[in-house]
Design a protein around this motif. Structure first.
Motif, PDB file in Angstrom:
ATOM      1  N   ASP A  30     -82.077  50.736  16.587  1.00 27.35           N
ATOM      2  CA  ASP A  30     -80.897  50.110  17.193  1.00 27.35           C
ATOM      3  C   ASP A  30     -80.728  48.673  16.700  1.00 27.35           C
ATOM      4  O   ASP A  30     -79.611  48.227  16.439  1.00 27.35           O
ATOM      5  CB  ASP A  30     -80.985  50.137  18.715  1.00 27.35           C
ATOM      6  N   ASP A  31     -81.847  47.950  16.576  1.00 30.52           N
ATOM      7  CA  ASP A  31     -81.781  46.573  16.077  1.00 30.52           C
ATOM      8  C   ASP A  31     -81.242  46.544  14.649  1.00 30.52           C
ATOM      9  O   ASP A  31     -80.420  45.691  14.307  1.00 30.52           O
ATOM     10  CB  ASP A  31     -83.169  45.918  16.090  1.00 30.52           C
ATOM     11  N   LEU A  32     -81.694  47.464  13.808  1.00 33.30           N
ATOM     12  CA  LEU A  32     -81.227  47.492  12.421  1.00 33.30           C
ATOM     13  C   LEU A  32     -79.743  47.836  12.357  1.00 33.30           C
ATOM     14  O   LEU A  32     -78.998  47.218  11.583  1.00 33.30           O
ATOM     15  CB  LEU A  32     -82.045  48.474  11.579  1.00 33.30           C
ATOM     16  N   ILE A  33     -79.293  48.757  13.184  1.00 37.82           N
ATOM     17  CA  ILE A  33     -77.861  49.109  13.214  1.00 37.82           C
ATOM     18  C   ILE A  33     -77.036  47.876  13.599  1.00 37.82           C
ATOM     19  O   ILE A  33     -76.034  47.559  12.943  1.00 37.82           O
ATOM     20  CB  ILE A  33     -77.581  50.253  14.221  1.00 37.82           C
ATOM     21  N   ARG A  34     -77.454  47.180  14.643  1.00 34.63           N
ATOM     22  CA  ARG A  34     -76.735  45.961  15.062  1.00 34.63           C
ATOM     23  C   ARG A  34     -76.733  44.917  13.939  1.00 34.63           C
ATOM     24  O   ARG A  34     -75.730  44.246  13.699  1.00 34.63           O
ATOM     25  CB  ARG A  34     -77.344  45.385  16.333  1.00 34.63           C
ATOM     26  N   PHE A  35     -77.858  44.794  13.267  1.00 27.81           N
ATOM     27  CA  PHE A  35     -77.972  43.831  12.164  1.00 27.81           C
ATOM     28  C   PHE A  35     -77.003  44.190  11.033  1.00 27.81           C
ATOM     29  O   PHE A  35     -76.281  43.330  10.528  1.00 27.81           O
ATOM     30  CB  PHE A  35     -79.417  43.804  11.645  1.00 27.81           C
ATOM     31  N   VAL A  36     -76.993  45.448  10.636  1.00 23.92           N
ATOM     32  CA  VAL A  36     -76.100  45.883   9.552  1.00 23.92           C
ATOM     33  C   VAL A  36     -74.642  45.671   9.956  1.00 23.92           C
ATOM     34  O   VAL A  36     -73.831  45.207   9.140  1.00 23.92           O
ATOM     35  CB  VAL A  36     -76.376  47.350   9.158  1.00 23.92           C
ATOM     36  N   LEU A  37     -74.299  45.964  11.188  1.00 23.66           N
ATOM     37  CA  LEU A  37     -72.925  45.733  11.649  1.00 23.66           C
ATOM     38  C   LEU A  37     -72.575  44.248  11.607  1.00 23.66           C
ATOM     39  O   LEU A  37     -71.480  43.865  11.186  1.00 23.66           O
ATOM     40  CB  LEU A  37     -72.725  46.286  13.067  1.00 23.66           C
TER      41      LEU A  37
ATOM     42  N   LEU B  94     -84.261  44.540  -2.807  1.00 26.54           N
ATOM     43  CA  LEU B  94     -84.454  43.905  -1.507  1.00 26.54           C
ATOM     44  C   LEU B  94     -84.821  44.985  -0.501  1.00 26.54           C
ATOM     45  O   LEU B  94     -84.239  46.078  -0.536  1.00 26.54           O
ATOM     46  CB  LEU B  94     -83.148  43.214  -1.083  1.00 26.54           C
ATOM     47  N   VAL B  95     -85.768  44.696   0.375  1.00 26.66           N
ATOM     48  CA  VAL B  95     -86.177  45.660   1.395  1.00 26.66           C
ATOM     49  C   VAL B  95     -86.081  45.010   2.768  1.00 26.66           C
ATOM     50  O   VAL B  95     -86.662  43.945   3.001  1.00 26.66           O
ATOM     51  CB  VAL B  95     -87.623  46.163   1.160  1.00 26.66           C
ATOM     52  N   LEU B  96     -85.332  45.641   3.653  1.00 26.73           N
ATOM     53  CA  LEU B  96     -85.250  45.233   5.058  1.00 26.73           C
ATOM     54  C   LEU B  96     -85.925  46.331   5.863  1.00 26.73           C
ATOM     55  O   LEU B  96     -85.396  47.435   5.979  1.00 26.73           O
ATOM     56  CB  LEU B  96     -83.794  45.055   5.495  1.00 26.73           C
ATOM     57  N   PHE B  97     -87.104  46.053   6.373  1.00 25.01           N
ATOM     58  CA  PHE B  97     -87.933  47.039   7.057  1.00 25.01           C
ATOM     59  C   PHE B  97     -88.229  46.523   8.458  1.00 25.01           C
ATOM     60  O   PHE B  97     -89.116  45.705   8.654  1.00 25.01           O
ATOM     61  CB  PHE B  97     -89.226  47.244   6.263  1.00 25.01           C
TER      62      PHE B  97
ATOM     63  N   VAL C  68     -90.554  41.880  -4.852  1.00 20.54           N
ATOM     64  CA  VAL C  68     -89.312  42.327  -4.221  1.00 20.54           C
ATOM     65  C   VAL C  68     -89.235  41.670  -2.840  1.00 20.54           C
ATOM     66  O   VAL C  68     -90.143  41.840  -2.023  1.00 20.54           O
ATOM     67  CB  VAL C  68     -89.279  43.863  -4.086  1.00 20.54           C
ATOM     68  N   PRO C  69     -88.187  40.901  -2.589  1.00 22.94           N
ATOM     69  CA  PRO C  69     -88.057  40.261  -1.279  1.00 22.94           C
ATOM     70  C   PRO C  69     -88.088  41.303  -0.157  1.00 22.94           C
ATOM     71  O   PRO C  69     -87.421  42.335  -0.236  1.00 22.94           O
ATOM     72  CB  PRO C  69     -86.696  39.568  -1.351  1.00 22.94           C
ATOM     73  N   LEU C  70     -88.863  40.995   0.883  1.00 21.53           N
ATOM     74  CA  LEU C  70     -89.092  41.926   1.994  1.00 21.53           C
ATOM     75  C   LEU C  70     -88.982  41.193   3.319  1.00 21.53           C
ATOM     76  O   LEU C  70     -89.596  40.148   3.508  1.00 21.53           O
ATOM     77  CB  LEU C  70     -90.497  42.531   1.853  1.00 21.53           C
ATOM     78  N   ALA C  71     -88.215  41.776   4.227  1.00 21.71           N
ATOM     79  CA  ALA C  71     -88.166  41.291   5.607  1.00 21.71           C
ATOM     80  C   ALA C  71     -88.709  42.389   6.504  1.00 21.71           C
ATOM     81  O   ALA C  71     -88.332  43.556   6.353  1.00 21.71           O
ATOM     82  CB  ALA C  71     -86.731  40.954   6.005  1.00 21.71           C
ATOM     83  N   THR C  72     -89.584  42.024   7.418  1.00 20.02           N
ATOM     84  CA  THR C  72     -90.115  43.016   8.351  1.00 20.02           C
ATOM     85  C   THR C  72     -89.630  42.766   9.770  1.00 20.02           C
ATOM     86  O   THR C  72     -90.074  43.423  10.698  1.00 20.02           O
ATOM     87  CB  THR C  72     -91.662  43.028   8.335  1.00 20.02           C
ATOM     88  N   ASN C  73     -88.707  41.818   9.934  1.00 24.81           N
ATOM     89  CA  ASN C  73     -88.131  41.553  11.257  1.00 24.81           C
ATOM     90  C   ASN C  73     -86.739  40.950  11.082  1.00 24.81           C
ATOM     91  O   ASN C  73     -86.351  40.566   9.968  1.00 24.81           O
ATOM     92  CB  ASN C  73     -89.048  40.627  12.068  1.00 24.81           C
TER      93      ASN C  73
END
Length: 135
Positions: A13-20, A74-77, A103-108
Motif C-alpha cells: 500500500d505504501d508503494l502504491i501511494r508513493f507511485v501515485l 534504479l530499484v525501489l524496494f 545501482v541506486p537502491l531505496a529500501t524505504n
C-alpha cells in the motif's frame, strides 16, 4: 531509465501511494516489478509495468539478473524489516547486486523520495553515460 518496483506484503500500500504521488516523474520511465506488486501498481495507477514472478517464486532473482546484466537503473524496494521473509537470501542477494553494480537502491519511502527527486533532476543520468562508455 529502467526502474524496479518491489514491496513486501505489508508495504505494498505504501508503494502504491508513493507511485501515485510521484506518477508524473515515474511514468516517464520503464517500470518493472515482481508479481503481485506489479499487478497492483498497474491496476491502481494505470501505468504499464513489466511483471516478473512473485518475489518468493523467483521474481527477486529475475530483477537481480537484470541488475547483473546492466538492464536496471534504479530499484525501489519497500522492505518490511519487522516480518520474517522466507526468501530472505534472495532479498539479500538483490541488495548485494545493487551494491556490486552501483545501482541506486531505496529500501524505504524516505530514500525512495530522494532518489525519485534526483531522477527528476537528472542526477542519475550517469547510468546512461556509463552504459555508452561500455558499448
Amino acid at each position: 531509465m529502467n526502474i524496479a518496483l518491489i514491496a513486501h506484503d505489508k508495504k505494498k500500500d505504501d508503494l502504491i501511494r508513493f507511485v501515485l504521488a510521484y506518477k508524473p516523474i515515474i511514468e516517464k520511465h520503464s517500470l518493472f516489478a515482481t508479481g503481485t506488486t506489479g499487478k497492483r501498481i498497474s491496476e491502481e495507477t494505470g501505468l504499464s509495468v513489466h511483471r516478473f514472478r512473485s518475489g518468493p517464486l523467483g521474481g527477486d532473482q529475475e530483477i537481480g539478473s537484470y541488475i547483473a546484466n546492466d538492464k536496471m537503473d534504479l530499484v525501489l524496494f519497500f522492505r518490511d524489516p519487522l516480518t520474517a521473509q522466507p526468501h530472505e537470501p534472495d532479498v539479500s542477494a538483490l541488495i548485494r547486486l545493487c551494491d556490486v553494480y552501483s545501482v541506486p537502491l531505496a529500501t524505504n519511502m524516505g530514500t525512495a523520495e530522494v532518489l525519485v527527486k534526483g531522477l527528476e533532476r537528472g542526477d542519475i543520468e550517469w547510468r546512461g553515460v556509463q552504459k555508452e562508455r561500455e558499448d
